[in-house]
Design a protein around this motif. Structure first.
Motif, PDB file in Angstrom:
ATOM      1  N   ALA A  98       0.822  -1.197   0.000  1.00 44.19           N
ATOM      2  CA  ALA A  98       0.000   0.000   0.000  1.00 44.19           C
ATOM      3  C   ALA A  98       0.861   1.254   0.000  1.00 44.19           C
ATOM      4  CB  ALA A  98      -0.926  -0.002   1.214  1.00 44.19           C
ATOM      5  N   GLY A  99       2.089   1.127   0.509  1.00 46.53           N
ATOM      6  CA  GLY A  99       3.002   2.260   0.500  1.00 46.53           C
ATOM      7  C   GLY A  99       3.440   2.670  -0.889  1.00 46.53           C
ATOM      8  N   GLU A 100       3.181   1.833  -1.872  1.00 47.70           N
ATOM      9  CA  GLU A 100       3.540   2.165  -3.255  1.00 47.70           C
ATOM     10  C   GLU A 100       2.390   2.847  -4.002  1.00 47.70           C
ATOM     11  OE1 GLU A 100       6.645   1.822  -4.299  1.00 47.70           O
ATOM     12  OE2 GLU A 100       7.035   1.118  -2.253  1.00 47.70           O
ATOM     13  N   LEU A 101       1.256   3.015  -3.341  1.00 43.82           N
ATOM     14  CA  LEU A 101       0.145   3.718  -3.982  1.00 43.82           C
ATOM     15  C   LEU A 101       0.503   5.184  -4.173  1.00 43.82           C
ATOM     16  CD1 LEU A 101      -2.775   2.151  -1.908  1.00 43.82           C
ATOM     17  CD2 LEU A 101      -2.260   1.693  -4.317  1.00 43.82           C
ATOM     18  N   PRO A 102      -0.085   5.858  -5.161  1.00 44.41           N
ATOM     19  CA  PRO A 102       0.251   7.270  -5.412  1.00 44.41           C
ATOM     20  C   PRO A 102      -0.040   8.126  -4.182  1.00 44.41           C
ATOM     21  CG  PRO A 102      -0.993   6.353  -7.254  1.00 44.41           C
ATOM     22  CD  PRO A 102      -1.031   5.332  -6.162  1.00 44.41           C
ATOM     23  N   PRO A 103       0.898   8.977  -3.775  1.00 48.59           N
ATOM     24  CA  PRO A 103       0.678   9.842  -2.620  1.00 48.59           C
ATOM     25  C   PRO A 103      -0.186  11.041  -2.973  1.00 48.59           C
ATOM     26  CG  PRO A 103       2.826  10.293  -3.551  1.00 48.59           C
ATOM     27  CD  PRO A 103       2.248   9.151  -4.351  1.00 48.59           C
ATOM     28  N   SER A 104      -0.667  11.716  -1.944  1.00 54.75           N
ATOM     29  CA  SER A 104      -1.582  12.827  -2.167  1.00 54.75           C
ATOM     30  C   SER A 104      -0.872  14.149  -2.439  1.00 54.75           C
ATOM     31  CB  SER A 104      -2.479  13.009  -0.943  1.00 54.75           C
ATOM     32  OG  SER A 104      -1.738  13.542   0.143  1.00 54.75           O
ATOM     33  N   LEU A 105       0.320  14.354  -1.845  1.00 57.09           N
ATOM     34  CA  LEU A 105       1.027  15.640  -1.888  1.00 57.09           C
ATOM     35  C   LEU A 105       0.121  16.776  -1.394  1.00 57.09           C
ATOM     36  CD1 LEU A 105       3.140  15.541  -5.178  1.00 57.09           C
ATOM     37  CD2 LEU A 105       3.755  14.836  -2.862  1.00 57.09           C
ATOM     38  N   ASN A 106      -0.734  16.437  -0.428  1.00 58.22           N
ATOM     39  CA  ASN A 106      -1.643  17.414   0.149  1.00 58.22           C
ATOM     40  C   ASN A 106      -1.331  17.529   1.634  1.00 58.22           C
ATOM     41  OD1 ASN A 106      -3.814  18.848   1.236  1.00 58.22           O
ATOM     42  ND2 ASN A 106      -5.290  17.961  -0.180  1.00 58.22           N
ATOM     43  N   PRO A 107      -0.847  18.689   2.083  1.00 63.29           N
ATOM     44  CA  PRO A 107      -0.479  18.826   3.504  1.00 63.29           C
ATOM     45  C   PRO A 107      -1.628  18.578   4.468  1.00 63.29           C
ATOM     46  CG  PRO A 107       0.098  20.809   2.254  1.00 63.29           C
ATOM     47  CD  PRO A 107      -0.618  19.907   1.321  1.00 63.29           C
ATOM     48  N   HIS A 108      -2.864  18.706   3.998  1.00 62.93           N
ATOM     49  CA  HIS A 108      -4.026  18.398   4.834  1.00 62.93           C
ATOM     50  C   HIS A 108      -3.899  16.987   5.396  1.00 62.93           C
ATOM     51  CE1 HIS A 108      -8.442  18.471   5.772  1.00 62.93           C
ATOM     52  NE2 HIS A 108      -8.289  17.168   5.625  1.00 62.93           N
ATOM     53  N   PHE A 109      -3.372  16.079   4.584  1.00 63.85           N
ATOM     54  CA  PHE A 109      -3.219  14.679   5.003  1.00 63.85           C
ATOM     55  C   PHE A 109      -1.791  14.362   5.425  1.00 63.85           C
ATOM     56  CE2 PHE A 109      -6.697  14.934   1.962  1.00 63.85           C
ATOM     57  CZ  PHE A 109      -7.721  14.321   2.659  1.00 63.85           C
ATOM     58  N   GLU A 110      -0.831  14.846   4.668  1.00 59.68           N
ATOM     59  CA  GLU A 110       0.556  14.425   4.877  1.00 59.68           C
ATOM     60  C   GLU A 110       1.136  14.939   6.193  1.00 59.68           C
ATOM     61  OE1 GLU A 110       1.793  12.338   2.827  1.00 59.68           O
ATOM     62  OE2 GLU A 110       0.645  12.592   0.975  1.00 59.68           O
ATOM     63  N   SER A 111       0.897  16.212   6.499  1.00 58.72           N
ATOM     64  CA  SER A 111       1.623  16.823   7.608  1.00 58.72           C
ATOM     65  C   SER A 111       1.178  16.307   8.968  1.00 58.72           C
ATOM     66  CB  SER A 111       1.476  18.347   7.542  1.00 58.72           C
ATOM     67  OG  SER A 111       2.138  18.846   6.393  1.00 58.72           O
ATOM     68  N   ILE A 112      -0.069  15.919   9.099  1.00 58.28           N
ATOM     69  CA  ILE A 112      -0.497  15.385  10.384  1.00 58.28           C
ATOM     70  C   ILE A 112       0.111  14.009  10.619  1.00 58.28           C
ATOM     71  CG2 ILE A 112      -2.670  14.488   9.438  1.00 58.28           C
ATOM     72  CD1 ILE A 112      -1.958  15.811  13.016  1.00 58.28           C
ATOM     73  N   ALA A 113       0.349  13.250   9.539  1.00 55.68           N
ATOM     74  CA  ALA A 113       1.058  11.981   9.689  1.00 55.68           C
ATOM     75  C   ALA A 113       2.486  12.233  10.162  1.00 55.68           C
ATOM     76  CB  ALA A 113       1.058  11.212   8.372  1.00 55.68           C
ATOM     77  N   HIS A 114       3.128  13.256   9.616  1.00 52.04           N
ATOM     78  CA  HIS A 114       4.486  13.583  10.054  1.00 52.04           C
ATOM     79  C   HIS A 114       4.497  13.999  11.517  1.00 52.04           C
ATOM     80  CE1 HIS A 114       5.181  14.613   5.541  1.00 52.04           C
ATOM     81  NE2 HIS A 114       5.259  13.319   5.771  1.00 52.04           N
ATOM     82  N   ALA A 115       3.475  14.736  11.961  1.00 55.66           N
ATOM     83  CA  ALA A 115       3.392  15.124  13.367  1.00 55.66           C
ATOM     84  C   ALA A 115       3.173  13.905  14.260  1.00 55.66           C
ATOM     85  CB  ALA A 115       2.265  16.143  13.559  1.00 55.66           C
ATOM     86  N   ALA A 116       2.385  12.942  13.773  1.00 58.58           N
ATOM     87  CA  ALA A 116       2.177  11.714  14.547  1.00 58.58           C
ATOM     88  C   ALA A 116       3.492  10.940  14.690  1.00 58.58           C
ATOM     89  CB  ALA A 116       1.117  10.849  13.871  1.00 58.58           C
ATOM     90  N   PHE A 117       4.301  10.943  13.644  1.00 61.20           N
ATOM     91  CA  PHE A 117       5.598  10.251  13.721  1.00 61.20           C
ATOM     92  C   PHE A 117       6.528  10.927  14.734  1.00 61.20           C
ATOM     93  CE2 PHE A 117       4.902   8.839   9.081  1.00 61.20           C
ATOM     94  CZ  PHE A 117       4.184   7.728   9.507  1.00 61.20           C
ATOM     95  N   ILE A 118       6.413  12.245  14.880  1.00 59.90           N
ATOM     96  CA  ILE A 118       7.197  12.930  15.912  1.00 59.90           C
ATOM     97  C   ILE A 118       6.817  12.400  17.286  1.00 59.90           C
ATOM     98  CG2 ILE A 118       7.602  15.149  17.029  1.00 59.90           C
ATOM     99  CD1 ILE A 118       7.267  16.471  14.291  1.00 59.90           C
ATOM    100  N   GLN A 119       5.510  12.231  17.534  1.00 56.03           N
ATOM    101  CA  GLN A 119       5.087  11.668  18.821  1.00 56.03           C
ATOM    102  C   GLN A 119       5.629  10.256  19.001  1.00 56.03           C
ATOM    103  OE1 GLN A 119       3.649  13.025  21.370  1.00 56.03           O
ATOM    104  NE2 GLN A 119       3.131  15.000  20.452  1.00 56.03           N
ATOM    105  N   ALA A 120       5.583   9.459  17.937  1.00 59.44           N
ATOM    106  CA  ALA A 120       6.093   8.086  18.027  1.00 59.44           C
ATOM    107  C   ALA A 120       7.586   8.096  18.320  1.00 59.44           C
ATOM    108  CB  ALA A 120       5.799   7.340  16.734  1.00 59.44           C
ATOM    109  N   TYR A 121       8.309   9.025  17.734  1.00 62.30           N
ATOM    110  CA  TYR A 121       9.746   9.158  18.009  1.00 62.30           C
ATOM    111  C   TYR A 121       9.973   9.538  19.466  1.00 62.30           C
ATOM    112  CZ  TYR A 121      14.219  11.600  18.310  1.00 62.30           C
ATOM    113  OH  TYR A 121      15.452  12.037  18.712  1.00 62.30           O
ATOM    114  N   LEU A 122       9.187  10.480  19.989  1.00 62.10           N
ATOM    115  CA  LEU A 122       9.351  10.918  21.369  1.00 62.10           C
ATOM    116  C   LEU A 122       9.050   9.794  22.359  1.00 62.10           C
ATOM    117  CD1 LEU A 122       7.731  14.468  21.114  1.00 62.10           C
ATOM    118  CD2 LEU A 122      10.166  13.935  21.325  1.00 62.10           C
ATOM    119  N   VAL A 123       8.179   8.882  21.962  1.00 66.66           N
ATOM    120  CA  VAL A 123       7.833   7.752  22.829  1.00 66.66           C
ATOM    121  C   VAL A 123       8.889   6.656  22.762  1.00 66.66           C
ATOM    122  CG1 VAL A 123       6.200   5.835  23.101  1.00 66.66           C
ATOM    123  CG2 VAL A 123       5.349   8.161  22.830  1.00 66.66           C
ATOM    124  N   THR A 124       9.329   6.347  21.548  1.00 67.68           N
ATOM    125  CA  THR A 124      10.179   5.164  21.352  1.00 67.68           C
ATOM    126  C   THR A 124      11.655   5.485  21.174  1.00 67.68           C
ATOM    127  OG1 THR A 124       9.952   5.188  18.930  1.00 67.68           O
ATOM    128  CG2 THR A 124       8.230   4.046  20.196  1.00 67.68           C
TER     129      THR A 124
END
Length: 621
Positions: free
Chosen positions: A394-420
């Motif tokens: 599924a990671g090979e599906l075309p990305p959106s290039l829309n910050p509405h979707f992309e940037s919140i995922a990046h923010a979630a990864f920051i939380q995951a980094y801070l935890v792990t």
């Protein structure tokens, strides 16, 4: 002038002072000779006709011809006699208003009512036409006009008279083919300032002493952040949005834009937004009851099957979009899942509750597994895709290039980094943000560039410490420069650069059409930007960001709703009009229109932005 009002139902607002009201059943008993004006008001309910008996038509005709004034609203006009009396012939039984708007046909310089100005109402209307051989002055007309403030050109849809004035002998007949005084939702007459001028103009032209109903939805015009947060907490407790006060039954999604009804939908994103609000509020007030409400909201999600926790399932870790009745998630939107991930892992860091980690980490891993090599991803995943491709595929599906979707995922990864402490999370967030930055002129947007850029802001400040190139912080500067170029004098950001101005009458449309309309969005732009620019300030110490935060905070406090109606008091609607300084916007979005009040995305996120400032804390501390 002595006035008699006869209506199908008692009116919640009496149109004229000093008038005498009669129920519809007493219409034939009224002695017309005692009155200078008659107001006959039908019903806004489409299954309830208001028919004038044939014997009454002649009496009404003689009354007007002798100098009387007749106001007729939503009365049946299929027969020749009544249609000639009204100067208006009905085509079909009345129906319910959806996307239609009223347009001012003639300007009135004294009142400031401009030709082509658009207005909204709620209730029924009847399709018909003015009699071409009658001296009839059309005053308002209706159709599905796509404009926001004005419709200078006619729509491609048929245009029908909404309100007309006809001279008959020495008297006047005013005919209204839509719910005006019969409407049961006075708050839906928007914008109120324009309706006020319209009623005053009609009163001056007809000499009928009409009274404008009180404004249902006012704004505070300036409170402190502390007061605004307290009022919003009261909104959650009084509006009905919480089916159980302790949070154990979750939170409903919204107050609907058109109907004003309480939605009964449950969504994980709205739930975690509200859980975050209650946690921050409980922390600020040192009141553990609200932190317990936060936990109860999350427990509601855990116990009601919103997350796929079957380790062998292809959608393991991911959440349903709403209370989907199937066993597994079907549509898994990036932004919705990323918000759940961010809040769960943030609250784990703050509370140490193991269930937040046990739920949040599988979700973080599922999101990470479906990012592509550039750190971006598709808008939505479907279970059928995951069954066929697996998470990695599924990671090979075309990305959106829309910050509405992309940037919140990046923010979630920051939380995951801070935890792990797992570097892959922050590396993916940085790689994805840099990929978006490198294609900033080719990004896609849903409602406006302003809304998309407001979302882009969230992870960039934190990621700057990992970016030796400095590109994330320079992109943040560029984004803020753009947003400031669309800042109103009130402090909020005006919607600009609609990617699809023709997207009218569908879900997921903007609340404006073209730049310069003066509309602000509190569902997708100013609400998130308040929180996100605070995070940019905390990460960088850049005073320009703090100034923007302060401006937004003052704006948000200024436009908070003050109303006697608990559905609205203490909250914020989606669209605010800088020009009229009231809630108003384009009604082309059929799902989340200009007057919706979203529990999580607007009320909770907005108040979280205020609370982070009051606590002087960051989500990434």
């Amino acid at each position: 002038m002595k006035i008699a009002i006869c209506s199908k139902h008692p009116l919640d607002h009496i149109p004229c002072q000093g008038s005498e009201w009669f129920p519809w059943t007493e219409l034939e008993t009224i002695n017309f000779k005692e009155y200078g004006a008659l107001m006959l008001i039908g019903s806004s309910r489409i299954d309830e006709p208001a028919i004038i008996p044939a014997s009454m038509v002649s009496r009404l005709w003689w009354f007007v011809e002798a100098g009387g004034l007749l106001y007729a609203e939503l009365l049946e006009a299929f027969d020749f006699s009544s249609s000639r009396l009204f100067g208006w012939k009905q085509d079909f039984p009345k129906t319910r208003r959806t996307l239609e708007k009223l347009r001012v046909v003639r300007a009135n310089e004294e009142s400031g009512l401009e030709q082509g100005a658009l207005m909204e109402w709620s209730g029924a209307y009847a399709l018909g036409f003015s009699m071409p051989d009658e001296p009839n002055k059309s005053w308002l007309e209706f159709s599905t006009f796509h404009g926001t403030h004005f419709a200078e050109e006619l729509t491609s849809s048929p245009v029908h008279p909404g309100l007309s004035i006809r001279r008959l002998g020495a008297g006047l007949v005013v005919h209204c083919s839509f719910s005006l005084y019969s409407s049961e939702m006075k708050e839906a007459f928007r914008p109120y300032s324009r309706w006020k001028r319209a009623i005053e103009t009609l009163a001056a032209e007809t000499k009928l002493p009409l009274i404008v109903w009180p404004e249902v939805i006012k704004t505070s015009n300036g409170t402190s952040p502390e007061e605004a947060v307290e009022a919003c907490i009261r909104w959650f407790e009084a509006s009905g949005i919480l089916p159980a006060m302790d949070g154990s039954a979750g939170v409903f999604e919204n107050i609907h834009s058109v109907t004003g009804a309480l939605s009964s939908d449950h969504r994980p994103d709205c739930t975690v937004h509200t859980a975050l609000l209650f946690y921050l509020y409980g922390t600020w007030r040192k009141d553990p009851r609200y932190q317990d409400k936060s936990h109860q909201l999350l427990t509601f999600l855990f116990e009601n099957g919103f997350q796929d926790m079957e380790k062998d399932s292809p959608s393991y870790g991911l959440f349903k979009w709403y209370d989907y009745p199937g066993r597994y998630p079907d549509q898994m939107f990036t932004d919705d899942n990323a918000w759940v991930c961010l809040v769960l892992l943030y609250l784990y860091r703050k509370t140490g509750r193991s269930e937040y980690l046990e739920r949040g980490l599988p979700l973080a891993e599922a999101l990470l597994s479906t990012q592509n090599g550039n750190g971006v991803r598709p808008i939505v995943l479907f279970r059928s895709q995951l069954e066929k491709l697996g998470l990695a595929g599924a990671g090979e599906l075309p990305p959106s290039l829309n910050p509405h979707f992309e940037s919140i995922a990046h923010a979630a990864f920051i939380q995951a980094y801070l935890v792990t402490g797992k570097q892959e999370y922050v590396d993916t967030a940085l790689k994805g943000s840099l990929y978006l930055a490198s294609r900033i002129d080719d990004l896609s947007f849903m409602y406006s560039q302003t809304s998309g850029y407001s979302r882009f802001v969230l992870p960039l400040g934190f990621l700057g410490q990992f970016d030796e190139s400095g590109e994330t912080l320079s992109t943040l500067e560029r984004i803020v420069e753009y947003l400031l170029s669309h800042q109103s004098s009130l402090g909020g950001i005006e919607e600009a650069d609609n990617p699809d101005p023709d997207r009218f009458g569908k879900e997921d449309a903007g609340v404006f059409i073209h730049n310069g309309e003066g509309i602000a969005d509190q569902l997708y732009t100013n609400n998130f930007l308040l929180m996100n620019i605070w995070e940019a300030w905390k990460a960088t110490g850049h005073t320009r960001y703090k100034t923007l935060y302060d401006d937004l905070s003052a704006y948000i406090c200024r436009i908070q709703i003050n109303s006697a109606d608990a559905r609205y008091h203490g909250g914020w609607m989606r669209a605010y009009d800088f020009k009229t300084e009231e809630y108003f916007g384009n009604n082309g979005d059929t799902g989340w229109g200009p007057y919706c009040m979203e529990s999580g995305w607007t009320q909770a996120i907005t108040s979280c932005g205020l609370l982070l400032g009051l606590l002087n804390e960051s989500l990434f501390d």
